[in-house]
Scaffold this motif. Sequence first.
Motif, PDB file in Angstrom:
ATOM      1  N   UNK A 164       0.869  -1.171   0.000  1.00  0.00           N
ATOM      2  CA  UNK A 164       0.000   0.000   0.000  1.00  0.00           C
ATOM      3  C   UNK A 164       0.905   1.220   0.000  1.00  0.00           C
ATOM      4  N   UNK A 165       0.853   2.003  -1.060  1.00  0.00           N
ATOM      5  CA  UNK A 165       1.766   3.139  -1.210  1.00  0.00           C
ATOM      6  C   UNK A 165       1.248   4.369  -0.479  1.00  0.00           C
ATOM      7  N   UNK A 166       2.161   5.041   0.204  1.00  0.00           N
ATOM      8  CA  UNK A 166       1.868   6.360   0.738  1.00  0.00           C
ATOM      9  C   UNK A 166       1.842   7.365  -0.412  1.00  0.00           C
ATOM     10  N   UNK A 167       1.272   8.531  -0.173  1.00  0.00           N
ATOM     11  CA  UNK A 167       1.242   9.566  -1.209  1.00  0.00           C
ATOM     12  C   UNK A 167       2.667   9.941  -1.595  1.00  0.00           C
ATOM     13  N   UNK A 168       2.958   9.910  -2.898  1.00  0.00           N
ATOM     14  CA  UNK A 168       4.318  10.190  -3.344  1.00  0.00           C
ATOM     15  C   UNK A 168       4.348  10.502  -4.829  1.00  0.00           C
ATOM     16  N   UNK A 169       5.466  11.050  -5.266  1.00  0.00           N
ATOM     17  CA  UNK A 169       5.827  11.165  -6.677  1.00  0.00           C
ATOM     18  C   UNK A 169       7.100  10.366  -6.911  1.00  0.00           C
ATOM     19  N   UNK A 170       7.211   9.740  -8.064  1.00  0.00           N
ATOM     20  CA  UNK A 170       8.436   9.032  -8.432  1.00  0.00           C
ATOM     21  C   UNK A 170       9.269   9.984  -9.284  1.00  0.00           C
ATOM     22  N   UNK A 171       9.952  10.898  -8.608  1.00  0.00           N
ATOM     23  CA  UNK A 171      10.550  12.049  -9.287  1.00  0.00           C
ATOM     24  C   UNK A 171      11.684  11.698 -10.237  1.00  0.00           C
ATOM     25  N   UNK A 223      -2.257   4.728  -2.283  1.00  0.00           N
ATOM     26  CA  UNK A 223      -3.359   3.769  -2.143  1.00  0.00           C
ATOM     27  C   UNK A 223      -4.071   3.904  -0.810  1.00  0.00           C
ATOM     28  N   UNK A 224      -5.351   3.540  -0.824  1.00  0.00           N
ATOM     29  CA  UNK A 224      -6.113   3.382   0.415  1.00  0.00           C
ATOM     30  C   UNK A 224      -5.647   2.085   1.088  1.00  0.00           C
ATOM     31  N   UNK A 225      -5.506   2.051   2.417  1.00  0.00           N
ATOM     32  CA  UNK A 225      -5.093   0.811   3.089  1.00  0.00           C
ATOM     33  C   UNK A 225      -6.055  -0.344   2.816  1.00  0.00           C
ATOM     34  N   UNK A 226      -5.529  -1.567   2.853  1.00  0.00           N
ATOM     35  CA  UNK A 226      -6.373  -2.758   2.743  1.00  0.00           C
ATOM     36  C   UNK A 226      -6.762  -3.207   4.150  1.00  0.00           C
ATOM     37  N   UNK A 227      -7.662  -4.167   4.231  1.00  0.00           N
ATOM     38  CA  UNK A 227      -8.154  -4.625   5.522  1.00  0.00           C
ATOM     39  C   UNK A 227      -7.158  -5.574   6.193  1.00  0.00           C
TER      40      UNK A 227
END
Length: 304
Positions: A164-171, A223-227
């Motif tokens: 689950x990805x945190x908010x980011x840019x792949x700069x 991404x939104x976290x999964x359960x």
Amino acid sequence: MNRTPYAILDAEENVVAVLLGKPVEGEERDPEKRWDAAIERLAHKFEAARTKRGRKFAAGLKNHRRGKYTASSFGVSYGGGQKRPGNLAMSADHREMVEEFRTDEDLGRVAGWQSNGFASYGPKGYDSMVSALDRLYDSQPELQRNFPNSAYPCATANLGPNTVCLAHNDCSNFPSFPCAVTPFGSFDPDKGGQLILYDLKVKIRFPSGSTILLPSAGMRHGNVPIQAGERRYSFTQYCPGGLMRWVRHGLQPAWKLSPATRSRLDGEGGEGWQAQLRTLSKYSELAADRAWLVEREAARLSRG
């Protein structure tokens, strides 16, 4: 998301991202050869790769700026102190894992689907990347392509178990070339794992086996976290911007160029807004751009 692709357009109708979905398959196809069966196998293979007895991953591969999950990148890159483009360095144990990935029929199928999606919705960008990489590979025969059916030079296997990805840019990626992402695993896509494109303020249902193309350098995403108890993995392909700069600068580092020469080369085919926009296709012109790419690919094949 189903098997019907959807393009996301900007105000000028340029294709900036694509919900590619899944390949269309006939009912007559052998169940074991169908896309969903391949995706299910890949989830087990990624889990097995991460948990193989004796295999170790450095702390930075398990807890990084994108999140707390195990990731392993492979392919050709340039940056981070490299003097020239090269195959990403890895331990002998990881090299064995990567070679298994490169020869895996299921993962090769996903890689080809992602690459073909780029060609279909970004013909001009795809041609620009392929043309530059052909020059690079010709100049350095030791560079290894990841998959014979994919034009992308670099890939990452996100081995979970909670990708689950945190908010980011792949700069470090080339701005207008899309990063291709395909998740798989046992998670409920209605309750977690959705893709968020923060700049566009949209949340996209992103089930296992579906593919999205997005400009990961310029578009913040996560991404939104999964359960609890669920598993999510993913496979991504992308093009490091450093490779394109190396080729654009005449297969040499930028510091060898005079300021005037670098300014001219970067202005003609660099990473500024105008140059990036020229690699995008307008949705109304996709058919013509696809036909143009077919001719370009045929010419490449005829040259050997």
